[in-house]
Scaffold this active site. Structure first.
Site, PDB file in Angstrom:
ATOM      1  N   GLY A   1       0.844  -1.110   0.505  1.00  0.00           N
ATOM      2  CA  GLY A   1       0.103   0.227   0.156  1.00  0.00           C
ATOM      3  C   GLY A   1       1.088   1.289   0.222  1.00  0.00           C
ATOM      4  O   GLY A   1      -0.174   2.710  -0.108  1.00  0.00           O
TER       5      GLY A   1
ATOM      6  N   GLY B   1       3.270   1.934  -1.790  1.00  0.00           N
ATOM      7  CA  GLY B   1       3.393   2.805  -3.500  1.00  0.00           C
ATOM      8  C   GLY B   1       4.674   2.466  -3.959  1.00  0.00           C
ATOM      9  O   GLY B   1       5.482   3.026  -5.022  1.00  0.00           O
TER      10      GLY B   1
ATOM     11  N   ARG C   1      12.742  -1.123   3.443  1.00  0.00           N
ATOM     12  CA  ARG C   1      13.291  -1.793   1.423  1.00  0.00           C
ATOM     13  C   ARG C   1      13.312  -1.879   0.517  1.00  0.00           C
ATOM     14  O   ARG C   1      14.148  -1.791   0.038  1.00  0.00           O
ATOM     15  CB  ARG C   1      13.944  -2.913   2.482  1.00  0.00           C
TER      16      ARG C   1
ATOM     17  N   THR D   1      11.639  -0.079  -2.315  1.00  0.00           N
ATOM     18  CA  THR D   1      11.792   0.822  -3.227  1.00  0.00           C
ATOM     19  C   THR D   1      13.403   0.836  -3.153  1.00  0.00           C
ATOM     20  O   THR D   1      14.644   1.009  -4.272  1.00  0.00           O
ATOM     21  CB  THR D   1      12.020   2.568  -2.953  1.00  0.00           C
TER      22      THR D   1
ATOM     23  N   ALA E   1      17.798   6.397  -3.470  1.00  0.00           N
ATOM     24  CA  ALA E   1      17.122   6.647  -2.443  1.00  0.00           C
ATOM     25  C   ALA E   1      17.858   5.576  -1.407  1.00  0.00           C
ATOM     26  O   ALA E   1      18.390   4.579  -1.421  1.00  0.00           O
ATOM     27  CB  ALA E   1      16.028   5.417  -3.469  1.00  0.00           C
TER      28      ALA E   1
ATOM     29  N   GLU F   1       9.545   3.257   7.071  1.00  0.00           N
ATOM     30  CA  GLU F   1       9.505   2.671   8.882  1.00  0.00           C
ATOM     31  C   GLU F   1       9.780   4.797  10.253  1.00  0.00           C
ATOM     32  O   GLU F   1       8.562   4.733  10.820  1.00  0.00           O
ATOM     33  CB  GLU F   1      10.186   1.519   9.584  1.00  0.00           C
TER      34      GLU F   1
END
Lengths: 291, 760
Positions: free
Chosen positions: B476, B478, B519, B521, B717, B722
């Site tokens: 959820g 993305g 983790r 992405t 990135a 979190e």
């Protein structure tokens, strides 16, 4: 969650509803707006054997002035009452109280009579009807009778109606012009069941003394309460901060809350007292201001 | 043209909004029947009668299974301490005792309710301190027989499920010469993940293998757990993932899946579906653990912290799940982001007769940072110095060496975070403008990006679009529907709408470490970027002949392969892909990635199972609250977040994670009560009394991303999701304490407690 299997019957008018209730006995439940009953059935907290749907009983949906009082048909949707100019003029406390009943979507479907007959001691309409010394008209096999609100609510989810009686109308005395009204409610989130709610209506005489005061509380006993002791302190007095505090101080002895998962009893007692102070203060501030 | 840092529509957005998306609870198989579990109604007891005869005779019933019908196996993520069904003893309310399969869900539930069950109640271990006392009954008298899932055994024994202790030299000496010692105790309740979609699973036993359909954050972990419970090799289990209606860590370990699998086997391969009711889901969910945290700091005459002790006792519940692995997080958070001298850290995880706890966004960190940041406010107050100035004086800087020997090269970013907050909400102005019953709280944190391995295959279709095959899941956030999609689109120079990422299937896609620890992405994005690089090289090699140019003179951009600097000399990706069919064959690339753990000192602690924090990020939060002195209600007026993110790939995804995590943190701090009674049972059992914050309870978060692109991350990135949940409880508790002038050291802060503090 889904409810247990249940039979369904639709009543076309009040007499038919009464006949169905007489036929099916105490396991039958009247389905009005269903905003409390259906969730209870989904949680299996209520398992009626049959639902008697009175949503098509159109004769019970009305709001009118009647001989100095406001008469509301039991099947009038709460949202219609909340937005009615007739109601706003006669009993301005009512739209304010309705604003706290669930969310708009609940009130579009929920009915005034349904909420009153459900007799949840934490909900707003039973407290309002009690506080304003309203009367409830019920109809059964032996005809109509009228019950004073303080005699109507006898316990949690329990009323003085017989199993074969249907609530048909709610009568509320008209409040004099210029009455200030306020609803103070403590809920953890908007739209949640109130932990405690207090409603106040106050009218002042030309000399500034209180000549009418009505106070009601919900969530503080197994039935909604009219706060007679607090009213007695204020009646005839100048509404000073001290007088309001003295009235609020009587509340602790008037209420009999029990603790539950939402709040301990002591917190409810404290809140009832503090909300009386707030509600009376707010009602007086709003005197002469139309709702 | 770049799509990195650009707002793009999420690939799953339309189907989710329109209702077309098939979530796990929606999934159905042809001929499917339904399952239900009989769960223990008590938290501790001995099964004295379990008779399934009547249930088996109920209408529509195909099978009723108990421990006698399950393999004699123990399973567990870290420690194999759990069996599929209770055997003789029950250890928590909600523990499965039997499973039923029937034609309809109603029949399955009715049959489960008709099982004849008698339990003789036994004393329940509930209190965390008492659980460790010598006279406490053992939750698992047979604890010694439990075997670690992998590697050597770790420190544990009796009701102690895991222990991590770091005892560096110099602590006692510093306390002995301290000018003053400041002590605090903090208590945190559990928190339910409260996702919208309750857990469900469909199991199919066919051709000697198990296939499981589930909406899950970590399909490969489900595969492993089911294989343990059913005593088959992992490859005998195939897990197919579906759209997830939220997880937040609660869908990282198996739940209903092994029951669905075993029931299907019992009914000769019919698909069997189980779905939790909300109450089942709430009372059996691996919630965030409750904990008691005790802190002592030794302070010298100048106000410097010269040593510290931290003791944390955390509630494991009846079985271990992932929890032992997380115990050493206390070591990484014991000082927060402030220098505090040598620090003794004792972290204990204890078995209780309560629902097993587990991972929840910001594992362990929420209450540890609450404790550390409340403690910092307390120290500053004792010293009579400004809270912010005191923090800045002790703040980590570049090159900070931590208690485990890990070195933070870039911890100076923390100061930039404080500066970003200061620019938007100047501290001196906030203090000067303060009104009665208003308060301000500030705090800071560092956190990891989960390093677990991931892999992806990027395959080019003949129409110039690509498919990405990976077992990564978009829970959820993305991270897949935007983050990984953008990374691949960017690398191949195609629109994000031309990148299609498959749902996970362990028969198809390689191992993935799951949607956890921010983790996806970073790790899956990096793996996909490597795979896309291979595609780019292959495209260039095929196009080189067609364009009559050397491959190194070509570039892949704007949907074409083209000769650099020669306008007009180009071919579409579709043309190159079709040509490849006749020359080298279909074009696809493969990428794998894992972040190594940063160097650490293995001798720094016992029980060091999570030894260091890979890919650190830095966080500074500020909250302003208002307290209603009559009702005790707390309202968050303003909330600011400055956060190191590496590089923003998706601005909507990034902000959504920050806003969502802060909302969850506000719920944790003020709204979400999940109390355990003396009988070990939850008191809140539905979403009526377990109150999530609503939109009206949460201000719009003011967010200040700090970008320091990470050379190892895809386009720089790092993890995002979190970190922002770590600090709301800390800064809100500091703000409420500031507003009232009295300490609030428990999570959540309830109106009753606020009122009692005001009136006392």
């Amino acid at each position: 969650m889904k409810p247990a299997a249940v039979k369904y019957a639709r009543a076309g008018d009040v007499q038919e509803a009464v006949a169905l209730l007489s036929e099916h006995g105490t396991d039958a439940k009247v389905l009005a707006g269903g905003q409390s009953l259906v969730p209870l059935m989904n949680f299996r907290l209520a398992s009626p054997s049959i639902l008697i749907d009175i949503n098509r009983v159109n004769e019970l949906a009305y709001v009118r002035e009647d001989n100095g009082s406001l008469l509301i048909g039991a099947m009038t949707r709460q949202r219609d009452v909340e937005t009615s100019p007739v109601v706003a003029a006669a009993v301005p406390l009512l739209p304010q109280a309705l604003h706290h009943v669930g969310h708009v979507t609940n009130r579009n479907r929920g009915t005034v009579g349904g909420s009153v007959a459900h007799a949840d001691p934490a909900s707003e309409l039973p407290a309002l009807v009690t506080g304003l010394a309203g009367e409830l008209t019920v109809e059964g096999p032996k005809g109509q009778r009228t019950i004073a609100a303080e005699d109507f609510f006898v316990g949690t989810f329990t009323t003085a109606m017989e199993y074969d009686e249907v609530l048909t109308a709610v009568r509320l005395p008209r409040l004099p012009a210029g009455t200030g009204v306020a609803v103070e409610e403590l809920a953890r989130r908007h739209g949640d069941f109130a932990i405690v709610a207090v409603m106040a209506a106050v009218h002042l005489a030309p000399d500034g003394s209180v000549d009418l005061v009505r106070l009601a509380a919900s969530g503080v006993d197994s039935v909604p309460l009219r706060l007679h002791s607090a009213e007695a302190v204020l009646a005839g007095a100048q509404p000073t901060a001290d007088a309001i505090a003295a009235a609020a101080a009587t509340v602790a002895a008037s209420v009999n809350p029990t603790g539950d998962v939402h709040a301990p009893a002591s917190y409810r007692r404290d809140m009832a007292q503090l909300l009386v102070k707030r509600a009376v203060g707010a009602a007086i501030e709003r005197i002469g201001v139309s709702a | 043209m770049t799509v990195i840092g650009e707002r793009i529509p999420r690939s799953d957005g339309q189907s989710k909004v329109s209702g077309e998306a098939i979530y796990g609870v929606d999934y159905a198989e042809p001929g499917m029947i339904w399952g239900a579990l009989l769960r223990s109604p008590v938290s501790s007891g001995r099964i004295t009668r379990l008779d399934t005869t009547a249930a088996m005779a109920m209408p529509g019933v195909h099978a009723v299974l108990t421990a006698a019908d399950a393999p004699d196996a123990y399973a567990g993520w870290v420690l194999r301490d759990q069996r599929l069904f209770a055997v003789d003893r029950v250890h928590f309310e909600g523990q499965p005792i039997a499973a039923v399969a029937a034609d309809t869900l109603a029949q399955a539930r009715a049959a489960a309710a008709a099982i004849d069950l008698e339990i003789e109640p036994l004393p329940a271990v509930v209190d965390l301190d008492h659980a460790l006392s010598p006279d406490a009954p053992l939750v698992h008298p047979d604890w010694e027989s439990f075997v670690p899932t992998a590697g050597p055994d770790f420190p544990r024994g009796g009701n102690l499920a895991a222990e991590s202790i770091s005892d560096p030299p110099g602590v006692d000496e510093a306390f002995a010469r301290a000018h003053r010692v400041i002590s605090d105790e903090f208590v945190a309740q559990r928190q339910y993940q409260a996702y919208i979609e309750p857990k469900s699973a469909v199991g199919i036993f066919r051709d000697g293998r198990y296939t499981i359909h589930t909406a899950h954050q970590f399909p490969y972990n489900v595969r492993d757990r089911v294989s343990q419970f059913l005593n088959v090799r992992p490859s005998a289990v195939r897990v197919v993932g579906h759209t997830i209606g939220g997880g937040f860590g609660a869908k990282l370990d198996a739940s209903l899946e092994p029951y669905a699998a075993l029931l299907s086997r019992a009914v000769r391969g019919l698909a069997v579906k189980l779905v939790n009711t909300r109450t089942e889901d709430l009372i059996t969910c691996p919630s965030r653990e409750g904990a008691i945290t005790r802190l002592r700091s030794a302070v010298d005459a100048e106000g410097n912290i010269i040593a510290r002790e931290l003791e944390v006792i955390a509630d494991n519940g009846a079985y271990s799940g992932e929890m032992p692995w997380l115990a050493s997080i206390a070591l990484h958070c014991a000082r927060g982001v402030y220098r505090a001298g040598p620090t003794r850290v004792v972290a204990r995880l204890v078995y209780t007769n309560t629902t097993p706890t587990g991972a929840f966004r910001g594992v362990n960190g929420t209450y540890l940072y609450h404790a550390v940041e409340r403690h910092m406010d307390h120290i500053a107050a004792e010293l009579g110095v400004d809270r912010l100035e005191y923090r800045l004086r002790h703040l980590f800087t570049d090159g900070e060496e931590l208690l485990n020997g890990q070195v933070l090269d870039d911890a100076g970013i923390l100061r930039q975070g404080f500066e970003a907050i200061e620019a938007a909400a100047p501290w001196a102005e906030l203090q000067a403008e303060k009104r009665p019953y208003r308060g301000i709280g500030i705090g800071a944190a560092w956190w990891l990006t989960n390093p677990s391995a991931g892999t992806a295959v990027v395959k080019m279709h003949e129409d110039g679009t690509v498919a990405v095959v990976t077992a990564a899941t978009d829970n959820g956030s993305g991270a897949v529907s935007m983050g990984v999609t953008q990374v691949v689109a960017e690398r191949l120079g195609i629109p994000p709408a031309d990148v299609h990422i498959a749902l996970p299937d362990t028969d198809v896609a390689g191992f993935d470490g799951g949607s956890q620890g921010s983790r996806t992405t970073r790790i899956v994005g990096k793996a996909s970027q490597i795979a896309a690089d291979e595609v780019v090289e292959k495209l260039k090699n095929v196009a080189a002949g067609l364009l009559e140019a050397a491959a190194e003179d070509l570039e892949v951009a704007e949907g074409t392969v083209r000769v650099k600097g020669v306008p007009g000399k180009s071919m579409t990706l579709a043309e190159v892909a079709v040509t490849a069919m006749n020359t080298v064959g279909p074009i696809q690339g493969t990428g794998s990635f894992v972040t190594p753990f940063p160097d650490f000192n293995p001798g720094c602690a016992t029980g060091l199972m999570l030894p260091s924090f890979p890919t650190p990020t830095y966080h500074v939060h500020l909250a302003e609250v208002e307290v209603d002195p009559v009702t005790g209600n707390v309202r968050v007026l303003r909330y600011l977040v400055a956060q190191e993110v590496g590089r923003v790939i998706s601005p909507d995804g990034t902000y959504g994670q920050v806003m969502g995590a802060v909302t969850q943190g506000i719920g944790y701090a003020l709204h979400e009560s999940l109390r355990i009674g003396e009988d070990g049972r939850y008191r809140e059992r539905t979403l009526e009394s377990y109150r999530l914050p609503l939109a009206g309870d949460v201000p719009r978060v003011e967010f200040f991303p700090l970008e320091h692109p990470d050379p190892d991350g895809p386009f720089g990135a790092k993890g995002v999701g979190e970190g922002p949940v770590l600090l709301p409880a800390a800064v809100i508790a500091n703000a409420v304490s500031d507003a009232i002038g009295k300490p609030f050291n428990q999570i959540p802060i309830t109106p009753e407690e606020v009122l009692a503090a005001i009136q006392s």
